[in-house]
Write an enzyme that holds these catalytic residues in place. Structure first.
Site, short mmCIF file in Angstrom:
data_model
loop_
_atom_site.label_atom_id
_atom_site.label_comp_id
_atom_site.label_asym_id
_atom_site.label_seq_id
_atom_site.Cartn_x
_atom_site.Cartn_y
_atom_site.Cartn_z
N HIS A 12 0.26 -3.67 5.45
CA HIS A 12 -0.58 -3.80 3.73
C HIS A 12 0.53 -4.80 2.43
O HIS A 12 0.20 -5.95 2.68
CB HIS A 12 -1.20 -2.73 3.08
CG HIS A 12 -1.81 -3.03 1.05
ND1 HIS A 12 -2.70 -2.91 0.90
CD2 HIS A 12 -0.74 -3.45 0.23
CE1 HIS A 12 -3.28 -2.92 -0.22
NE2 HIS A 12 -1.93 -3.84 -0.64
N GLU A 13 1.42 -3.96 2.57
CA GLU A 13 2.93 -5.27 1.97
C GLU A 13 3.20 -6.31 2.45
O GLU A 13 3.72 -7.71 1.81
CB GLU A 13 3.73 -4.37 1.91
CG GLU A 13 3.67 -2.97 1.18
CD GLU A 13 2.75 -3.19 -0.55
OE1 GLU A 13 3.65 -5.02 -0.97
OE2 GLU A 13 2.17 -2.27 -1.22
N HIS A 16 0.90 -9.23 1.75
CA HIS A 16 1.66 -10.30 0.04
C HIS A 16 2.30 -11.43 0.33
O HIS A 16 2.35 -11.89 0.00
CB HIS A 16 1.28 -8.70 -0.83
CG HIS A 16 0.41 -7.89 -0.84
ND1 HIS A 16 -0.41 -8.42 -1.14
CD2 HIS A 16 0.32 -6.13 -1.05
CE1 HIS A 16 -1.56 -7.34 -1.80
NE2 HIS A 16 -1.10 -6.26 -1.51
#
Length: 219
Positions: A12-13, A16
């Protein structure tokens, strides 16, 4: 639970940071954070202690976080638009991972009985992976700064309204904590989460009833 939770939070990170790089911000890459190695993203409290405690306490709710990937919006050409897309990249990564775990589960169900020692663990990991990623996706799409949904909402609002909306961010964590303690957050999350889990359960080949039973046995 460990592989799905680790990858759901860390990738998820990474999503980004990867999207930020696409828009001209190399900060995450320069700091070595664009890697799928979970060790680079683990936050001892948010990635390990908090999720483990929630699972052991049978709360029925999973919550956690990784070390945020550093992003410098000043490197973006269109800060509001690009920041909104960067914010959406995390939940989108969770959606992709949920689909991958869905495929893993379906393939495992078709393995011969002689491979039961492999297929049964894979089905359980796949079921957990679907649950974790759907939950994190829906949770992060809540339009509350500093969650990803808040970034997306800010980018979609007119500038005047966005400036007012962004003032909520310093209080966002406390608002979120209040929603968790009062169980309002569960009431907000459960309808979309249950619908998506039902769709993924059918697509995985387990079916809704069997998936719920399997998930309950894992809790």
């Amino acid at each position: 639970w460990v592989p799905p939770v680790l990858f759901a939070i860390t990738l998820h990170e990474v999503a980004h940071g990867w999207m930020a790089r696409r828009f001209g911000d190399p900060t995450a890459q320069m700091l070595g954070r664009l890697t799928v190695n979970p060790l680079k993203h683990i936050d001892p409290i948010g990635t390990i202690i908090v999720p483990a405690a929630l699972l052991l306490l049978h709360t029925g709710f999973l919550f956690g976080w990784a070390k945020p990937v550093p992003i410098s919006p000043r490197n973006f050409k269109n800060q509001r638009r690009d920041m909104a897309i960067v914010g959406a990249a995390g939940p989108l990564a969770n959606l992709v991972m949920a689909l991958i775990w869905c495929v893993v589960t379906r393939v495992s169900l078709y393995l011969p009985n002689s491979f039961a020692h492999v297929s049964q663990p894979l089905v359980m990991v796949g079921a957990a992976g679907i649950f974790v990623n759907v939950l994190l996706m829906v949770f992060n799409l809540i339009p509350l700064p500093p969650l990803d949904g808040g970034r997306v909402a800010s980018g979609l609002l007119p500038k005047k309204w966005a400036r007012v909306y962004d003032r909520i961010e310093p209080f966002g964590f406390w608002i979120l904590l209040g929603l968790i303690v009062t169980n309002i957050l569960g009431l907000i999350l459960w309808p979309p989460v249950s619908i998506l889990l039902g769709l993924f359960a059918e697509a995985s080949g387990l079916g809704g009833t069997q998936y719920v039973m399997l998930l309950q046995s894992l809790m």
